[in-house]
Design a protein around this motif. Structure first.
Motif, PDB file in Angstrom:
ATOM      1  N   LYS A 111       0.838  -1.189   0.000  1.00  4.29           N
ATOM      2  CA  LYS A 111       0.000   0.000   0.000  1.00  4.29           C
ATOM      3  C   LYS A 111       0.882   1.250   0.000  1.00  4.29           C
ATOM      4  CE  LYS A 111      -4.236   1.734   2.112  1.00  4.29           C
ATOM      5  NZ  LYS A 111      -5.254   1.515   3.165  1.00  4.29           N
ATOM      6  N   TYR A 112       0.572   2.198  -0.908  1.00  2.25           N
ATOM      7  CA  TYR A 112       1.438   3.354  -1.093  1.00  2.25           C
ATOM      8  C   TYR A 112       0.659   4.669  -1.058  1.00  2.25           C
ATOM      9  CZ  TYR A 112       4.591  -0.259  -2.898  1.00  2.25           C
ATOM     10  OH  TYR A 112       5.376  -1.377  -3.034  1.00  2.25           O
ATOM     11  N   ALA A 113       1.416   5.735  -0.825  1.00  2.58           N
ATOM     12  CA  ALA A 113       0.886   7.094  -0.950  1.00  2.58           C
ATOM     13  C   ALA A 113       1.821   7.888  -1.852  1.00  2.58           C
ATOM     14  CB  ALA A 113       0.774   7.764   0.414  1.00  2.58           C
ATOM     15  N   PHE A 114       1.252   8.719  -2.695  1.00  6.25           N
ATOM     16  CA  PHE A 114       2.032   9.618  -3.550  1.00  6.25           C
ATOM     17  C   PHE A 114       2.106  10.986  -2.879  1.00  6.25           C
ATOM     18  CE2 PHE A 114       1.077   6.362  -6.555  1.00  6.25           C
ATOM     19  CZ  PHE A 114       2.092   6.415  -7.511  1.00  6.25           C
ATOM     20  N   LEU A 115       3.311  11.527  -2.781  1.00  6.25           N
ATOM     21  CA  LEU A 115       3.530  12.854  -2.222  1.00  6.25           C
ATOM     22  C   LEU A 115       3.973  13.780  -3.355  1.00  6.25           C
ATOM     23  CD1 LEU A 115       5.579  11.872   0.963  1.00  6.25           C
ATOM     24  CD2 LEU A 115       3.091  11.876   0.651  1.00  6.25           C
ATOM     25  N   ILE A 116       3.174  14.822  -3.610  1.00  4.64           N
ATOM     26  CA  ILE A 116       3.440  15.705  -4.748  1.00  4.64           C
ATOM     27  C   ILE A 116       3.470  17.163  -4.285  1.00  4.64           C
ATOM     28  CG2 ILE A 116       2.719  16.390  -7.067  1.00  4.64           C
ATOM     29  CD1 ILE A 116       1.035  13.768  -7.121  1.00  4.64           C
ATOM     30  N   PRO A 117       4.643  17.718  -4.015  1.00  3.43           N
ATOM     31  CA  PRO A 117       4.725  19.155  -3.744  1.00  3.43           C
ATOM     32  C   PRO A 117       4.455  19.928  -5.033  1.00  3.43           C
ATOM     33  CG  PRO A 117       6.705  17.977  -3.014  1.00  3.43           C
ATOM     34  CD  PRO A 117       5.946  17.057  -3.913  1.00  3.43           C
ATOM     35  N   ALA A 118       3.646  20.973  -4.948  1.00  2.82           N
ATOM     36  CA  ALA A 118       3.276  21.720  -6.160  1.00  2.82           C
ATOM     37  C   ALA A 118       3.159  23.202  -5.841  1.00  2.82           C
ATOM     38  CB  ALA A 118       1.958  21.196  -6.724  1.00  2.82           C
ATOM     39  N   ALA A 157      -6.222  20.087  -8.518  1.00  6.18           N
ATOM     40  CA  ALA A 157      -5.786  18.809  -7.964  1.00  6.18           C
ATOM     41  C   ALA A 157      -6.950  18.092  -7.288  1.00  6.18           C
ATOM     42  CB  ALA A 157      -4.637  19.029  -6.989  1.00  6.18           C
ATOM     43  N   ARG A 158      -7.783  18.836  -6.557  1.00  8.05           N
ATOM     44  CA  ARG A 158      -8.960  18.225  -5.919  1.00  8.05           C
ATOM     45  C   ARG A 158      -9.920  17.685  -6.974  1.00  8.05           C
ATOM     46  NH1 ARG A 158      -8.712  22.949  -2.468  1.00  8.05           N
ATOM     47  NH2 ARG A 158      -7.885  22.358  -0.406  1.00  8.05           N
ATOM     48  N   GLU A 159     -10.156  18.484  -8.000  1.00 11.84           N
ATOM     49  CA  GLU A 159     -11.070  18.054  -9.059  1.00 11.84           C
ATOM     50  C   GLU A 159     -10.549  16.816  -9.787  1.00 11.84           C
ATOM     51  OE1 GLU A 159     -11.481  21.507 -11.484  1.00 11.84           O
ATOM     52  OE2 GLU A 159     -12.846  22.540 -10.097  1.00 11.84           O
ATOM     53  N   ALA A 160      -9.221  16.672  -9.831  1.00 12.31           N
ATOM     54  CA  ALA A 160      -8.624  15.504 -10.496  1.00 12.31           C
ATOM     55  C   ALA A 160      -8.664  14.262  -9.616  1.00 12.31           C
ATOM     56  CB  ALA A 160      -7.185  15.811 -10.898  1.00 12.31           C
ATOM     57  N   VAL A 178      -1.458  15.899  -2.641  1.00 18.37           N
ATOM     58  CA  VAL A 178      -0.823  17.079  -3.238  1.00 18.37           C
ATOM     59  C   VAL A 178      -0.706  18.156  -2.173  1.00 18.37           C
ATOM     60  CG1 VAL A 178      -1.080  18.953  -4.916  1.00 18.37           C
ATOM     61  CG2 VAL A 178      -1.627  16.594  -5.578  1.00 18.37           C
ATOM     62  N   ILE A 179       0.480  18.714  -2.015  1.00 14.54           N
ATOM     63  CA  ILE A 179       0.663  19.842  -1.123  1.00 14.54           C
ATOM     64  C   ILE A 179       0.826  21.091  -1.984  1.00 14.54           C
ATOM     65  CG2 ILE A 179       3.095  19.138  -0.889  1.00 14.54           C
ATOM     66  CD1 ILE A 179       1.035  21.335   1.535  1.00 14.54           C
ATOM     67  N   ALA A 180      -0.223  21.903  -2.009  1.00 18.61           N
ATOM     68  CA  ALA A 180      -0.194  23.159  -2.765  1.00 18.61           C
ATOM     69  C   ALA A 180       0.593  24.170  -1.938  1.00 18.61           C
ATOM     70  CB  ALA A 180      -1.607  23.641  -3.043  1.00 18.61           C
ATOM     71  N   ASP A 181       1.825  24.384  -2.314  1.00 18.07           N
ATOM     72  CA  ASP A 181       2.793  25.098  -1.485  1.00 18.07           C
ATOM     73  C   ASP A 181       2.942  26.560  -1.936  1.00 18.07           C
ATOM     74  OD1 ASP A 181       4.721  25.373   0.508  1.00 18.07           O
ATOM     75  OD2 ASP A 181       6.349  24.859  -0.860  1.00 18.07           O
ATOM     76  N   ASN A 182       2.394  27.482  -1.151  1.00 15.29           N
ATOM     77  CA  ASN A 182       2.482  28.909  -1.467  1.00 15.29           C
ATOM     78  C   ASN A 182       1.945  29.237  -2.861  1.00 15.29           C
ATOM     79  OD1 ASN A 182       3.890  30.167   0.923  1.00 15.29           O
ATOM     80  ND2 ASN A 182       5.405  28.596   0.403  1.00 15.29           N
ATOM     81  N   ILE A 229      -6.025  14.124  -2.721  1.00 12.29           N
ATOM     82  CA  ILE A 229      -6.211  14.704  -1.391  1.00 12.29           C
ATOM     83  C   ILE A 229      -5.264  15.894  -1.304  1.00 12.29           C
ATOM     84  CG2 ILE A 229      -6.044  14.302   1.095  1.00 12.29           C
ATOM     85  CD1 ILE A 229      -6.330  11.272   0.416  1.00 12.29           C
ATOM     86  N   VAL A 230      -5.798  17.079  -1.037  1.00 13.67           N
ATOM     87  CA  VAL A 230      -5.008  18.302  -1.151  1.00 13.67           C
ATOM     88  C   VAL A 230      -4.882  19.011   0.195  1.00 13.67           C
ATOM     89  CG1 VAL A 230      -4.789  20.545  -2.293  1.00 13.67           C
ATOM     90  CG2 VAL A 230      -5.715  18.581  -3.554  1.00 13.67           C
ATOM     91  N   ALA A 231      -3.664  19.419   0.487  1.00 15.80           N
ATOM     92  CA  ALA A 231      -3.403  20.290   1.637  1.00 15.80           C
ATOM     93  C   ALA A 231      -2.719  21.545   1.110  1.00 15.80           C
ATOM     94  CB  ALA A 231      -2.516  19.588   2.654  1.00 15.80           C
TER      95      ALA A 231
END
Length: 421
Positions: A45-52, A93-96, A80-84, A99-101
């Motif tokens: 089981k995995y999680a993808f971490l995507i800084p953006a 990202a949410r629409e796609a 997805v971490i929407a960074d600044n 999970i967005v922070a």
């Protein structure tokens, strides 16, 4: 006197880097060997971490390529971490389906801080998911549909950190993008593949890697915040005795900077980051080269990865100052000798780099998404691209550099890339 100086410097570098020639030979043997682990691997089981940061143009394509994986959808999540961000990255990202922070901090900037933030959120709110590992990607990437499946096989061989095959979305754009792309292909197949074959440690390069959840727990999350957090992470893990793996069959595509200004800024940051890693970890790497705990060669290999930038820059500066002094004292004859010798030296280095690009292009020909005539044309500009590292590494010695994002504008799907030949 001058000729002796040049000879001994050349001999030093030959002795230090000859092992990379051996890597190329080993790579050919490794490509012919078959994977001995053909049995079906347990599904993890995995999680993808995507800084953006301001990635609304490309984030949707990445998420789509992840959702279209040939792997059970219930066994991975996308964060997805929407960074600044000042655009619609978070919304898109949410629409796609991610999970967005969102994070807003203009003091602590950079990919490392974004990764730290999202890992903290997962620990607080999603710990019940019990992820086995975390994939780290940049927002401009695209994944081959079998990416998770292939990485999962290598993960089940016991590797706790794994890097993958880095191809490019815009190889055919110009001599700058092709320079990057060809180097990353060489790095994957003629550095990491032979390392994997020889059972030494590979190296993480920027994006497209997998980390066992226990590694982050042991480290206390993501704790690497130098300008090149990828090489810092690699060096820190190798010093601890970790052996990083490589999966050549897990393919992803990366966007390369297309203007010299963007490229200069990015590689200036990389060069400065290598200096930072050397200063912070050089002593421990040196100790690791001699302590005899099974990873001595990997410590040597990483030392040769971070150290040459410093050595080349300083030797070029000192050497040229000495030569100019000698020229001023000994007259025109020495100047002509230096000019001829320098020209021949440059041509020799150009030839070696061209050969490196040629070997890589031939071996990866079918994987390069680019018209054939451009594959040939960019062979001749590849050495010129690498030559530009010299002024960059010199400037990086003295210039204060801060992390800044590179804009991504190449909007392509996997189908678009497959149409290139």
């Amino acid at each position: 006197m001058l000729s002796h100086f040049i000879f001994y410097i050349g001999l030093l570098f030959t002795l230090v880097f000859v092992y990379k020639v051996v890597y190329i030979i080993v790579a050919f043997k490794a490509r012919r060997s078959k994977d001995s682990n053909e049995k079906e691997a347990p599904l993890r089981k995995y999680a993808f971490l995507i800084p953006a940061r301001n990635e609304e143009l490309v984030i949707g394509q990445l998420i789509e390529s992840i959702k279209n994986q040939n792997y059970p959808k219930e066994l991975y999540d996308i964060f997805v971490i929407a960074d600044n961000c000042t655009d619609n990255t978070a919304q898109f990202a949410r629409e796609a389906g991610a999970i967005v922070a969102e994070r807003f901090n203009d003091k602590l900037v950079g990919k490392g801080y974004a990764l730290k933030h999202i890992l903290n959120i997962i620990e607080m709110n999603y710990s019940s998911k019990n992820y086995d590992g975390y994939f780290v990607f940049d927002a401009d990437n695209l994944l081959d549909e079998n990416y998770i499946h292939e990485m999962n096989k290598t993960f089940n061989q016991g590797y706790r950190v794994i890097t993958s095959y880095r191809n490019s979305k815009n190889y055919d754009q110009n001599w700058i993008t092709s320079g990057y792309a060809l180097w990353f292909l060489y790095e994957a197949e003629f550095l990491n593949r032979p390392r994997m074959f020889l059972k030494t440690s590979c190296a993480v390069s920027g994006t497209g890697f997998l980390v066992n959840a226990n590694v982050f727990k042991e480290n206390g999350g993501w704790v690497h915040h130098l300008l090149t957090e990828d090489i810092e992470f690699t060096v820190a893990q190798i010093i601890k005795g970790e052996k990083i793996g490589y999966c050549s069959s897990a393919v992803f595509y990366d966007e390369q900077p297309s203007t010299f200004s963007q490229s200069w800024k990015q590689r200036l940051r990389w060069a400065k980051g290598f200096y930072q890693v050397f200063i912070k970890y050089g002593k421990e790497l040196s100790y690791g080269m001699f302590r005899g705990k099974g990873n001595r060669f990997s410590c040597f290999d990483m030392m040769m990865t971070v150290l040459p930038v410093v050595i080349v820059s300083m030797l070029c500066l000192i050497g040229n100052m000495l030569i100019l002094l000698l020229v001023s004292f000994e007259g025109k004859g020495l100047f002509q000798t230096y000019l001829i010798g320098g020209t021949l030296g440059i041509l020799w280095i150009y030839g070696l780099l061209f050969a490196l690009g040629l070997i890589t292009t031939i071996m990866e020909w079918d994987k390069i998404r680019c018209p054939s005539w451009k594959k040939i044309l960019y062979l001749f500009t590849f050495p010129l691209f690498l030559f530009t590292y010299l002024p960059i590494s010199i400037v990086a010695l003295f210039k204060k550099i801060e992390w800044k994002p590179i804009p991504h504008t190449v909007v392509k799907s996997l189908d678009d890339l497959r149409q290139r030949s």
